[in-house]
Write an enzyme that holds these catalytic residues in place. Structure first.
Site, short mmCIF file in Angstrom:
data_model
loop_
_atom_site.label_atom_id
_atom_site.label_comp_id
_atom_site.label_asym_id
_atom_site.label_seq_id
_atom_site.Cartn_x
_atom_site.Cartn_y
_atom_site.Cartn_z
N GLU A 145 1.13 -0.98 -0.27
CA GLU A 145 0.24 -0.41 0.23
C GLU A 145 0.58 1.08 -0.20
O GLU A 145 1.62 1.23 0.23
CB GLU A 145 -0.75 -0.10 0.80
CG GLU A 145 -2.21 0.95 1.57
CD GLU A 145 -2.43 0.86 2.42
OE1 GLU A 145 -3.47 2.06 2.89
OE2 GLU A 145 -2.62 0.80 3.04
N ASN A 177 -4.60 5.00 -1.83
CA ASN A 177 -6.79 6.01 -1.58
C ASN A 177 -6.35 6.74 -2.71
O ASN A 177 -5.72 7.23 -3.73
CB ASN A 177 -5.69 6.14 0.05
CG ASN A 177 -5.46 4.74 0.65
OD1 ASN A 177 -6.19 4.61 1.62
ND2 ASN A 177 -3.88 4.96 1.42
N GLU A 211 -8.19 1.87 -3.49
CA GLU A 211 -8.83 1.29 -2.30
C GLU A 211 -9.83 3.29 -1.78
O GLU A 211 -9.01 4.08 -2.09
CB GLU A 211 -7.83 1.28 -1.08
CG GLU A 211 -6.90 -0.02 -1.24
CD GLU A 211 -5.90 0.26 -0.16
OE1 GLU A 211 -6.12 1.14 1.14
OE2 GLU A 211 -5.29 -0.78 0.09
N ASP A 259 -11.82 0.61 1.65
CA ASP A 259 -11.01 0.45 2.61
C ASP A 259 -11.83 1.46 4.18
O ASP A 259 -13.15 2.04 3.80
CB ASP A 259 -10.23 1.87 2.46
CG ASP A 259 -8.90 2.23 3.66
OD1 ASP A 259 -9.03 1.24 3.84
OD2 ASP A 259 -8.34 3.18 3.47
N GLU A 269 -6.37 -4.42 8.92
CA GLU A 269 -5.67 -3.59 8.89
C GLU A 269 -4.76 -3.61 10.17
O GLU A 269 -5.70 -4.14 11.16
CB GLU A 269 -5.88 -2.19 8.37
CG GLU A 269 -6.41 -2.45 6.68
CD GLU A 269 -6.39 -0.73 6.42
OE1 GLU A 269 -5.54 0.02 5.99
OE2 GLU A 269 -7.54 -0.40 6.91
#
Length: 779
Positions: free
Chosen positions: A560, A615, A647, A677, A734
């Site tokens: 990520e 993201n 995301e 997310d 996460e």
């Protein structure tokens, strides 16, 4: 009586009449040629001087010779040819000298030239008389001779003097008449001085012979020929000058500016625009001194553009701009000037309007930002204490949205009028733009500023009747004090703004004083906002990568990309601090594009084809060009679409579910995977999952941190994992930091994990296929 007897009894009256005709015509022509010579430039004077000498001398000589032929003393007469020719030469030379002297610039030049003319005529007459021969005794009367000389000199001086007088009838009529009288007086007075006593009387001596008549006619014809030549030359010159004047007149009349031609200090030609400036009828300016119409005309210099004023007869002086050009040289060496006069009233009014607009707001008439800053600088330099009030209107946007900008402008003008009415002596109110106003208030105590703010707030709240409604605005006012809160004008403005924003966000008060501690948070937000722009322009952002791995096998499944903002001292500002500000200011769009482009470019250079997760902000997701941007970046960087995972959060889809779903479907068509997310922290998780087939669900880190806190967190995790299994959507947890958390997730069938247990985010992605060694055999 002797002169009259000589004229009537001793002369043939027919020839006397012919001589008189020559004299009159010649005198008129001589007068015109003298005036032309006098008014010509030095370069053009010589031809006219020569022509005047020829025409004038011929006139005098022809008049004398024809009159002599008319004289019949009772004996046969003859004329010596040499002396007769000499008299013609003397007449021409004398006329040339007389005209040349009379045209000069010294004082009494004209009378002196006239006296020379009289002497020349006298010399011509008596030289011609000396050519007179007859068989008789010739006796002269000295008194008559002297009288003729005096008459010629006095008459010539008077005639030339009158010829320089431009008053009506004097130069064109009286001067030629005096010339005629001078020549006549000289000739017949001189003839009266002559007594001829025949020695042998002749019976035919009193009759005019054919030869004499023919000779008189020939002399007259030659004289008229010379005079005709002079008249023709004069007429051609006058026609040329008239055409030139007509062209000049047409030229200046075609100008929108006032045009004036001045010679000898007097107006010779003026167009309609100039007479209109002067407020008089056309022609009224001609012949008048230019000083009567233009002020300070002496100070105007050719070749320079200068400002002056025109003395208008029907009003105040008119400001003008004048350009002067020296065109030719006129009479007596005086220059001829052409004045171009431009009316400045319209331009000065426009300049005043521009100056007013430069310092005042065009809508409200209040001073603008420029005037405010100048006033603030003066107060900061001279005043001991004053307050700066930053005023922002409340609910003004609602008026614009509901009633339109025209009504909004009316409301702003209404507020400005009441602010001006509420302003007291020494106070200053300005509009900075939009619905922002400021006021500078001289104060003695702190509460003086609050009282002034309350007075202005009440003035602003005065309602306006418009669109069949009563429109009213509130206001939020921030107050900063000089020099208590700041000793720099820019800092004082900033402090007042901070206090105003605090008043705007307050639910209890509309007026706030600046307080450093309370307004520091706002100041920090501003610093961060400015820093974001600088970091974006100078490429000061960094990407760190956090590893993602499979729970079952321990294989690395991807990374990520996390945005980091490094400061000059090596520290980092938390994304939780600057990402919200970037979204508020719109900077998230260029920042998000930079992150996506950089992450794809770096991932494309990895040795192993790991997936890269990026993201997306809700602001980015709402942008219609997002699919096109992603497609362009994939092409530019060469990254395979299946390696990119975007995301999004649940809250990003709530504002416009249909539009967001459409954009996500376009992204899926590109081959890009989409993950939800922070699942479990939004408002409509289940409806979101039903609206769009996500490729992955990321369980929020908060559930991992609360895993040991009670059975509720474990139950929620089990439910989410079961939901993902039933929907066939992989689940990534996460925030995994402990082995116990990893073990629980493995037992519950979680697909992927990421967190500090697998490794902290690093500047570069770890190039490996498994993390089993780092996680005590995760697989």
């Amino acid at each position: 009586m002797r002169v009259l007897t000589c004229l009537t009894e001793d002369h043939n009256l027919l020839l006397v009449a012919l001589a008189a005709l020559i004299c009159v015509v010649g005198s008129v022509v001589l007068n015109r040629l003298f005036d032309k010579t006098r008014r010509s430039s030095a370069r053009a004077r010589l031809p006219w001087l020569f022509l005047g000498a020829m025409a004038g001398g011929a006139t005098i000589w022809c008049t004398h010779f024809v009159a002599m032929l008319a004289y019949q003393p009772g004996v046969e007469v003859a004329y010596a040819p040499v002396l007769t020719g000499l008299s013609l030469l003397v007449a021409m030379v004398a006329c040339g000298l007389a005209i040349g002297l009379g045209a000069m610039r010294f004082r009494h030049a004209a009378p002196v030239g006239g006296a020379v003319f009289g002497l020349g005529v006298t010399a011509m007459h008596y030289i011609g008389m000396s050519a007179f021969t007859a068989d008789a005794l010739v006796i002269w009367a000295p008194a008559y001779v002297i009288a003729s000389v005096i008459a010629a000199v006095a008459g010539g001086a008077a005639a030339f003097h009158i010829a320089t007088d431009d008053r009506p009838w004097r130069r064109p009529v009286l001067a030629p008449l005096l010339l005629v009288l001078t020549i006549v007086a000289l000739h017949f007075t001189g003839m009266g001085a002559l007594t001829v006593m025949p020695l042998a009387p002749s019976a035919d001596a009193t009759l005019l012979s054919d030869a004499d008549a023919l000779l008189a006619a020939s002399v007259a014809a030659i004289g008229f020929l010379i005079l005709g030549t002079a008249v023709a030359s004069y007429a051609l010159e006058e026609q040329t000058e008239r055409l030139s004047r007509d062209r000049l007149s047409a030229l200046i009349e075609g100008s929108v500016d006032g045009m004036v031609v001045v010679a000898d200090g007097k107006v010779r030609l003026a167009n309609h625009a100039f007479t209109e400036l002067c407020g008089v009828q056309e022609g009224r300016t001609i012949g008048s001194p230019i000083e009567d119409w233009i002020e300070d005309v002496v100070s105007l210099q050719p070749g320079l553009l200068m400002q002056s004023r025109v003395r208008a007869r029907d009003g105040a002086p008119v400001p003008v701009e004048i350009a002067v050009r020296e065109e030719t040289t006129g009479a007596k060496g005086a220059a001829v000037y052409i004045y171009a006069v431009r009316d400045l009233r319209s331009r000065l009014a426009q300049e005043r309007r521009i100056a007013h607009l430069a310092r005042n707001d065009s809508l409200t008439g209040l001073p603008n930002r420029t005037s405010f800053l100048e006033k603030l600088e003066r107060l900061a330099t001279n005043a001991h204490g004053f307050a700066l009030l930053a005023i922002d209107l409340d609910r003004f946007k609602e008026v614009n949205d509901l009633y339109g900008h025209a009504v909004g402008d009316r409301l702003l003008a209404h507020v400005a009028d009441h602010l001006k009415a509420a302003t007291r002596e020494g106070e200053f109110v300005a509009r900075l733009g939009g619905d922002e106003f400021v006021a500078l208030i001289p104060i003695v105590e702190r509460m003086d500023a609050h009282a002034a703010a309350e007075r202005l707030r009440q003035a602003i709240s005065t309602p306006l009747e418009a669109e069949h409604a009563e429109l009213q605005c509130g206001s939020s006012i921030g107050i900063a004090l000089w020099p208590d809160d700041a000793t720099e004008p820019s800092v004082l403005i900033n402090d007042a703004d901070l206090a105003m924003y605090r008043a705007k966000s307050s639910l209890t008060t509309d007026i706030c004083f600046y307080e450093g501690a309370m307004d520091e948070a706002v100041r920090q937000r501003r610093r961060i906002t400015l820093g974001l722009r600088d970091a974006l322009e100078n490429d000061r952002f960094e990407l760190h990568y956090q590893l993602q791995a499979s729970v079952e096998t321990g294989d690395v499944t991807g990374f990520e990309a996390l945005l980091r903002w490094r400061q000059e001292d090596g520290s980092y500002i938390s994304p939780a601090d600057f990402i919200p500000l970037a979204e508020e200011t719109g900077l998230i769009l260029p920042i998000g594009e930079w992150v996506l482009r950089r992450a794809c470019a770096e991932a494309a250079g990895w040795d192993r084809p790991h997936r890269i997760a990026v993201n997306l902000s809700p602001v980015q997701l709402s942008h219609v060009d997002l699919p096109r941007l992603v497609h362009q970046i994939l092409i530019e960087t060469g990254l395979a679409p299946h390696r990119l995972e975007l995301e999004i959060t649940e809250t990003a889809m709530i504002s416009d579910m249909e539009r967001t779903t459409h954009i996500l479907r376009q992204l899926k068509l590109l081959g890009v995977s989409v993950a939800m997310d922070d699942f479990g922290t939004g408002y409509s998780s289940l409806s979101t999952l039903r609206a769009f087939p996500f490729d992955k669900i990321k369980l929020d880190r908060t559930f991992m941190s609360e895993l040991d806190g009670g059975p509720q967190s474990k139950a929620i995790i089990r439910a989410v994992l079961a939901l993902g299994e039933s929907l066939d959507i992989p689940i990534l947890a996460e925030g995994v930091e402990t082995h116990e958390q990893l073990t629980f997730l493995r037992e519950q069938g979680c697909d992927e994990v990421q967190g500090y247990l697998l490794g902290r985010p690093r500047r570069e992605a770890v190039d490996r296929t498994s993390v089993a060694d780092d996680t005590s055999k995760v697989a």
